[in-house]
Design a protein around this motif. Structure first.
Motif, PDB file in Angstrom:
ATOM      1  N   ARG A 322      10.671  -3.039   8.837  1.00 52.75           N
ATOM      2  CA  ARG A 322       9.553  -3.534   8.018  1.00 52.75           C
ATOM      3  C   ARG A 322       9.689  -3.210   6.536  1.00 52.75           C
ATOM      4  O   ARG A 322       9.172  -3.928   5.697  1.00 52.75           O
ATOM      5  N   GLY A 323      10.350  -2.058   6.231  1.00 54.44           N
ATOM      6  CA  GLY A 323      10.367  -1.597   4.849  1.00 54.44           C
ATOM      7  C   GLY A 323      11.684  -1.746   4.110  1.00 54.44           C
ATOM      8  O   GLY A 323      11.721  -1.597   2.888  1.00 54.44           O
ATOM      9  N   ILE A 324      12.783  -2.022   4.851  1.00 55.51           N
ATOM     10  CA  ILE A 324      14.088  -2.164   4.188  1.00 55.51           C
ATOM     11  C   ILE A 324      14.682  -3.541   4.470  1.00 55.51           C
ATOM     12  O   ILE A 324      14.915  -4.324   3.556  1.00 55.51           O
ATOM     13  N   GLU A 325      14.899  -3.875   5.756  1.00 53.77           N
ATOM     14  CA  GLU A 325      15.503  -5.184   6.078  1.00 53.77           C
ATOM     15  C   GLU A 325      14.577  -6.338   5.716  1.00 53.77           C
ATOM     16  O   GLU A 325      15.034  -7.430   5.390  1.00 53.77           O
ATOM     17  N   THR A 326      13.279  -6.098   5.817  1.00 54.31           N
ATOM     18  CA  THR A 326      12.311  -7.047   5.260  1.00 54.31           C
ATOM     19  C   THR A 326      11.412  -6.267   4.302  1.00 54.31           C
ATOM     20  O   THR A 326      11.199  -5.067   4.479  1.00 54.31           O
ATOM     21  N   ASN A 327      10.957  -6.946   3.270  1.00 56.61           N
ATOM     22  CA  ASN A 327       9.920  -6.451   2.345  1.00 56.61           C
ATOM     23  C   ASN A 327      10.338  -5.379   1.336  1.00 56.61           C
ATOM     24  O   ASN A 327       9.485  -4.895   0.589  1.00 56.61           O
ATOM     25  N   LEU A 328      11.603  -5.004   1.274  1.00 56.71           N
ATOM     26  CA  LEU A 328      12.002  -3.970   0.318  1.00 56.71           C
ATOM     27  C   LEU A 328      11.640  -4.384  -1.113  1.00 56.71           C
ATOM     28  O   LEU A 328      11.191  -3.581  -1.914  1.00 56.71           O
ATOM     29  N   TYR A 329      11.840  -5.666  -1.427  1.00 59.40           N
ATOM     30  CA  TYR A 329      11.567  -6.138  -2.791  1.00 59.40           C
ATOM     31  C   TYR A 329      10.236  -6.889  -2.899  1.00 59.40           C
ATOM     32  O   TYR A 329       9.955  -7.487  -3.928  1.00 59.40           O
ATOM     33  N   ALA A 330       9.432  -6.841  -1.841  1.00 58.11           N
ATOM     34  CA  ALA A 330       8.137  -7.537  -1.891  1.00 58.11           C
ATOM     35  C   ALA A 330       7.228  -6.885  -2.930  1.00 58.11           C
ATOM     36  O   ALA A 330       7.148  -5.662  -3.037  1.00 58.11           O
ATOM     37  N   GLN A 331       6.560  -7.725  -3.707  1.00 59.73           N
ATOM     38  CA  GLN A 331       5.589  -7.243  -4.704  1.00 59.73           C
ATOM     39  C   GLN A 331       4.184  -7.344  -4.099  1.00 59.73           C
ATOM     40  O   GLN A 331       3.910  -8.253  -3.327  1.00 59.73           O
ATOM     41  N   PHE A 332       3.320  -6.434  -4.475  1.00 57.68           N
ATOM     42  CA  PHE A 332       1.940  -6.465  -3.996  1.00 57.68           C
ATOM     43  C   PHE A 332       0.980  -6.384  -5.174  1.00 57.68           C
ATOM     44  O   PHE A 332       1.363  -5.982  -6.266  1.00 57.68           O
ATOM     45  N   LYS A 333      -0.279  -6.751  -4.908  1.00 53.42           N
ATOM     46  CA  LYS A 333      -1.302  -6.685  -5.964  1.00 53.42           C
ATOM     47  C   LYS A 333      -1.781  -5.250  -6.173  1.00 53.42           C
ATOM     48  O   LYS A 333      -2.639  -5.003  -7.021  1.00 53.42           O
ATOM     49  N   CYS A 334      -1.261  -4.310  -5.359  1.00 51.53           N
ATOM     50  CA  CYS A 334      -1.681  -2.913  -5.470  1.00 51.53           C
ATOM     51  C   CYS A 334      -0.440  -2.030  -5.353  1.00 51.53           C
ATOM     52  O   CYS A 334       0.675  -2.529  -5.205  1.00 51.53           O
ATOM     53  N   ASP A 335      -0.623  -0.708  -5.415  1.00 48.86           N
ATOM     54  CA  ASP A 335       0.503   0.217  -5.264  1.00 48.86           C
ATOM     55  C   ASP A 335       1.143   0.030  -3.888  1.00 48.86           C
ATOM     56  O   ASP A 335       0.451  -0.297  -2.911  1.00 48.86           O
ATOM     57  N   SER A 336       2.450   0.269  -3.834  1.00 47.72           N
ATOM     58  CA  SER A 336       3.130   0.121  -2.536  1.00 47.72           C
ATOM     59  C   SER A 336       4.230   1.162  -2.382  1.00 47.72           C
ATOM     60  O   SER A 336       4.781   1.668  -3.357  1.00 47.72           O
ATOM     61  N   LEU A 337       4.510   1.445  -1.117  1.00 50.48           N
ATOM     62  CA  LEU A 337       5.526   2.426  -0.761  1.00 50.48           C
ATOM     63  C   LEU A 337       6.339   1.845   0.378  1.00 50.48           C
ATOM     64  O   LEU A 337       5.781   1.398   1.385  1.00 50.48           O
ATOM     65  N   LYS A 338       7.668   1.795   0.200  1.00 50.20           N
ATOM     66  CA  LYS A 338       8.557   1.384   1.292  1.00 50.20           C
ATOM     67  C   LYS A 338       9.363   2.616   1.650  1.00 50.20           C
ATOM     68  O   LYS A 338       9.996   3.219   0.783  1.00 50.20           O
ATOM     69  N   ILE A 339       9.302   2.992   2.920  1.00 50.16           N
ATOM     70  CA  ILE A 339       9.934   4.246   3.319  1.00 50.16           C
ATOM     71  C   ILE A 339      10.646   4.070   4.647  1.00 50.16           C
ATOM     72  O   ILE A 339      10.056   3.589   5.613  1.00 50.16           O
ATOM     73  N   GLY A 340      11.939   4.388   4.681  1.00 49.34           N
ATOM     74  CA  GLY A 340      12.676   4.225   5.932  1.00 49.34           C
ATOM     75  C   GLY A 340      14.079   4.775   5.820  1.00 49.34           C
ATOM     76  O   GLY A 340      14.581   5.046   4.729  1.00 49.34           O
ATOM     77  N   MET A 341      14.689   4.936   6.983  1.00 54.14           N
ATOM     78  CA  MET A 341      16.057   5.433   7.022  1.00 54.14           C
ATOM     79  C   MET A 341      17.013   4.283   7.259  1.00 54.14           C
ATOM     80  O   MET A 341      16.709   3.361   8.026  1.00 54.14           O
ATOM     81  N   VAL A 342      18.180   4.342   6.598  1.00 54.36           N
ATOM     82  CA  VAL A 342      19.199   3.288   6.712  1.00 54.36           C
ATOM     83  C   VAL A 342      20.038   3.567   7.957  1.00 54.36           C
ATOM     84  O   VAL A 342      20.786   4.539   7.999  1.00 54.36           O
ATOM     85  N   LYS A 343      19.895   2.697   8.986  1.00 58.40           N
ATOM     86  CA  LYS A 343      20.551   2.992  10.264  1.00 58.40           C
ATOM     87  C   LYS A 343      21.617   1.982  10.649  1.00 58.40           C
ATOM     88  O   LYS A 343      22.174   2.069  11.732  1.00 58.40           O
ATOM     89  N   HIS A 344      21.860   1.003   9.821  1.00 61.31           N
ATOM     90  CA  HIS A 344      22.948   0.057  10.082  1.00 61.31           C
ATOM     91  C   HIS A 344      23.942   0.135   8.919  1.00 61.31           C
ATOM     92  O   HIS A 344      23.521   0.086   7.758  1.00 61.31           O
ATOM     93  N   PRO A 345      25.247   0.201   9.215  1.00 67.13           N
ATOM     94  CA  PRO A 345      26.245   0.241   8.136  1.00 67.13           C
ATOM     95  C   PRO A 345      26.106  -0.945   7.173  1.00 67.13           C
ATOM     96  O   PRO A 345      26.324  -0.804   5.967  1.00 67.13           O
TER      97      PRO A 345
END
Length: 367
Positions: A322-345
């Motif tokens: 949800r936070g890296i493979e999708t939506n990492l560069y998504a902009q929002f009308k409010c503050d946002s935090l994308k947090i996740g671990m990279v698990k695929h090479p």
């Protein structure tokens, strides 16, 4: 197969959504690419999904709720393999060109058509029970940290440690089946900072100076992820007066926690006064996101979630899907935090980081 309620755009995306939002982070192809010829990126990702077939087949074979599970699991493996090979020959077959959302959707559709509702149910239940038994200790350790900045960093590390438990990653599924997860050891053994995207210092500074009135958290996996990672963080937000909405999947997908499972987890963690280790939970809401995949396209969420999110001032997308493979560069009308671990090479390579690197991307919207 999607949520019974109407699906609508997430209200905190800037409009018009068509030109301002794209769910997939990694561009698999560009307009100049030949539509009938797969790109190297498409082939790499199709191979990633091909490599995951044996572990999904194994889970499906042992699903006690499905008659002839072994025969159906074999059919799943065969059918998914054939479709992925078709996409390699012609990227426009099967509703392509492919991206993470399409490749996940096809896999889930085949499983559901063959009668598999939730092939990870057993392992999710076991992991939830294990994590629930550790919850109080993890919270006490966090509460004992007096320095606010150090405490929030510890909570963030807990989210990363919990996020390791992910059976959608072939390597991690393998490690996990050998020795389970030691949560505290995982917290200590995160790759050293600076992480591949590391806005933690900025976030800690904001955390010390501002509080949000309402946070929407899109949650990820069952077990340690939700119970030992997200819930202590959500509890800390509640302590600070933030209303928190946890948005979970409508239908099962890999080992992601579902909305009904989240309700059950909370009922086991709250005491008779409705408190979570001494913190009032009347400001904690659980929502069905309407999603049925390990990734999420925010142009389609449940009406219920859209209604709850309309006045939020912080959006958190947690987990690699949800936070890296999708939506990492998504902009929002409010503050946002994308947090996740990279698990695929493949994701590590795209970001220029290491496998098991961490992403902590904070965007502040200046009102």
């Amino acid at each position: 197969m999607e949520s019974a309620s109407e699906m609508v755009p997430f209200p905190l995306l800037p409009t018009p959504i068509e030109s301002n939002y794209r769910a997939s982070t990694i561009p698999y192809r560009f307009p100049s690419d030949n539509p009938r010829k797969p790109t190297p990126t498409e082939i790499a990702w199709i191979d990633l999904f091909l490599n995951s077939i044996p572990s999904f087949k194994k889970r499906a074979e042992s699903d006690p709720t499905v008659p002839d599970a072994a025969i159906r699991a074999e059919k799943f493996a065969q059918r998914y393999f054939e479709i992925l090979e078709d996409l390699k020959k012609d990227p426009e077959s099967h509703g392509g060109p492919p991206d993470a959302i399409l490749l996940c959707r096809i896999r889930e559709q085949i499983l559901r058509e063959l009668g598999f509702r939730d092939i990870f149910k057993k392992v999710k239940d076991e992991e939830n029970a294990k994590a629930i038994s550790l919850f109080a200790d993890v919270v006490r350790l966090n509460d004992a940290i007096e320095d606010g900045g150090k405490r929030v960093e510890n909570l963030v590390r807990g989210i990363f440690a919990g996020n390791i438990f992910d059976l959608g990653s072939a390597q991690l599924a393998e490690i996990f089946s050998k020795d389970g997860m030691s949560f505290l050891a995982s917290c200590q053994n995160l790759v050293p900072r600076p992480w591949v995207i590391d806005d933690l210092d900025t976030f800690k500074l904001k955390w010390s100076k501002k509080s949000w009135k309402k946070a929407i958290i899109f949650v990820d996996n069952s077990g340690a992820d939700i119970i030992l990672g997200i819930l202590p963080f959500a509890r800390e937000l509640l302590r600070r007066g933030t209303q928190v909405v946890l948005a979970a999947n409508d239908l099962p997908s890999i080992n992601d926690v579902t909305y009904p499972e989240l309700i059950e987890i909370m009922s086991k963690l709250k005491d008779e006064h409705g408190q979570l280790m001494g913190v009032d939970t009347s400001n904690l809401l659980l929502a069905n996101s309407g999603n049925d995949l390990p990734v999420i396209d925010l142009s389609r969420v449940s009406e219920e979630l859209a209604y709850l999110a309309s006045d939020a001032d912080l959006v958190i997308l947690e987990g690699m899907g949800r936070g890296i493979e999708t939506n990492l560069y998504a902009q929002f009308k409010c503050d946002s935090l994308k947090i996740g671990m990279v698990k695929h090479p493949e994701v590590a390579q795209f970001l220029g980081g290491r496998l098991y690197d961490c992403v902590f991307k904070y965007n502040e919207v200046l009102s």
